[in-house]
Design a protein around this motif. Structure first.
Motif, mmCIF file in Angstrom:
data_model
loop_
_atom_site.group_PDB
_atom_site.id
_atom_site.type_symbol
_atom_site.label_atom_id
_atom_site.label_comp_id
_atom_site.label_asym_id
_atom_site.label_seq_id
_atom_site.Cartn_x
_atom_site.Cartn_y
_atom_site.Cartn_z
ATOM 1 N N LEU A 237 1.080 -1.353 0.122
ATOM 2 C CA LEU A 237 0.016 -0.059 0.099
ATOM 3 C C LEU A 237 1.087 1.413 0.044
ATOM 4 O O LEU A 237 0.491 2.204 -0.650
ATOM 5 C CB LEU A 237 -0.914 0.036 1.210
ATOM 6 N N MET A 238 1.965 1.339 0.658
ATOM 7 C CA MET A 238 2.892 2.240 0.643
ATOM 8 C C MET A 238 3.539 2.637 -0.476
ATOM 9 O O MET A 238 3.872 3.956 -0.895
ATOM 10 C CB MET A 238 3.883 2.359 1.886
ATOM 11 N N SER A 239 3.653 1.660 -1.609
ATOM 12 C CA SER A 239 4.357 1.762 -2.827
ATOM 13 C C SER A 239 3.446 2.306 -3.694
ATOM 14 O O SER A 239 3.949 2.952 -4.629
ATOM 15 C CB SER A 239 4.764 0.409 -3.164
ATOM 16 N N LEU A 240 2.067 2.372 -3.308
ATOM 17 C CA LEU A 240 1.039 2.979 -4.154
ATOM 18 C C LEU A 240 1.057 4.732 -4.303
ATOM 19 O O LEU A 240 1.133 5.264 -3.096
ATOM 20 C CB LEU A 240 -0.178 2.563 -4.206
ATOM 21 N N ASP A 241 0.720 5.080 -5.475
ATOM 22 C CA ASP A 241 0.413 6.729 -5.510
ATOM 23 C C ASP A 241 -0.814 7.021 -4.500
ATOM 24 O O ASP A 241 -1.653 5.783 -4.244
ATOM 25 C CB ASP A 241 0.408 7.205 -6.881
ATOM 26 N N GLU A 242 -1.029 8.032 -4.226
ATOM 27 C CA GLU A 242 -2.137 8.296 -3.302
ATOM 28 C C GLU A 242 -3.356 8.071 -3.882
ATOM 29 O O GLU A 242 -4.355 7.398 -3.128
ATOM 30 C CB GLU A 242 -2.087 9.869 -2.980
ATOM 31 N N ARG A 243 -3.707 8.303 -5.062
ATOM 32 C CA ARG A 243 -4.821 7.976 -5.863
ATOM 33 C C ARG A 243 -5.306 6.663 -5.825
ATOM 34 O O ARG A 243 -6.289 5.883 -5.610
ATOM 35 C CB ARG A 243 -5.110 8.428 -7.304
#
Length: 283
Positions: free
Chosen positions: A224-230
């Protein structure tokens, strides 16, 4: 130095006094001994692990006192379980030997009870399934149950008062079978042997399950932390929130894009999460 046994000493009291001399190991000492045993087959390390846990076996044996079997025999059987546990113990799994050994100790004691206490016709109906193993602990003394005690136990265990009285009689002198039998109505009674058997996972399997869950949780957080905010917002809204009911159209309106674009973002994010979590579990 040999491992003390009840048989090698004059009495159970002397044995209990003897095992109190052995110190409880620190986590570091336990890890060192277990590592030496695992890697080098060091028998002195095995002895140190065993004697430091003899008090645990004696303590567990006291919990089986109500079965009328000699404490010395229960302790000897429990010590066999302890030795099996020490042989199988893996110090690199991050669990203390005391937690791992309890399963093996109790298993040997349960098996000893099954072999040596022949019980007849314990439960005549399925409603009695817990009566046999609960009656001892619910009795206030070794005296015959009073009428009030019979009524109380019957209510607590959801059986008839007559069944409580009959079970007490059997336990006080009659032999009864640990195995299930077929009653007059053709129904199979519930075997009390099921309550002697420890149905919980073995410690090694339990620990493996816990560690797998921890790695999965760690992998999910990392993904999850590797994903962009959107992308993270889409995944959380669609799958991870307690009431994850957001639709593609809801998120499309929130981000002012098409529902198809939200679907693409979700698909790409889920693929990335799966890849990271797989790598985490394989690590």
């Amino acid at each position: 130095m040999t491992i003390p046994s009840v048989a090698s000493l004059d009495s159970l009291d002397q044995y209990l006094r003897t095992i109190k001399v052995f110190p409880v190991l620190t986590a570091e000492e336990e890890y060192d001994y277990a590592t030496r045993l695992k890697k080098d087959g060091d028998l002195e390390a095995a002895r140190a692990l065993i004697v430091s846990h003899l008090r645990l076996v004696a303590s567990i044996a006291r919990g089986y006192a109500g079965y009328g079997l000699p404490q010395s025999d229960l302790i000897q059987e429990g010590n066999i379980g302890l030795m099996k546990a020490v042989k199988r113990f893996d110090p690199d799994r991050g669990v203390r030997l005391v937690s791992f050994a309890m399963h093996w100790i109790k298993a040997e004691m349960n098996e000893f009870i099954v072999r040596n206490w022949r019980l007849v016709k314990t439960a005549t109906t399925k409603a009695q399934r817990k009566l046999f193993f609960n009656l001892r602990s619910m009795k206030q003394s070794f005296d015959t149950l009073s009428a009030d005690e019979v009524q109380h136990i019957a209510k607590e265990l959801n059986v008839k008062p007559e069944e409580v009285m009959e079970m007490e009689y059997r336990l006080n002198g009659q032999e009864i079978s640990l195995d299930a039998h077929i009653d007059d109505d053709g129904d199979e009674s519930f075997s009390p042997i099921a309550y002697l058997e420890d149905e919980s996972p073995e410690p090694a399997q339990h620990l493996e399950n816990v560690q797998t869950e921890q790695r999965q949780s760690s992998g999910l957080s990392k993904a999850l932390m590797s994903l962009d905010e959107r992308s993270r917002r889409v995944v959380e809204a669609r799958w991870l929130n307690e009431n994850a009911t957001s639709t593609l159209h809801d998120l499309a309106a929130e981000f002012n894009v098409s529902a198809e674009r939200i679907r693409q973002i979700e698909q790409k994010a889920m693929q990335k999460i799966k890849s990271i979590m797989t790598a985490e579990l394989e690590h």
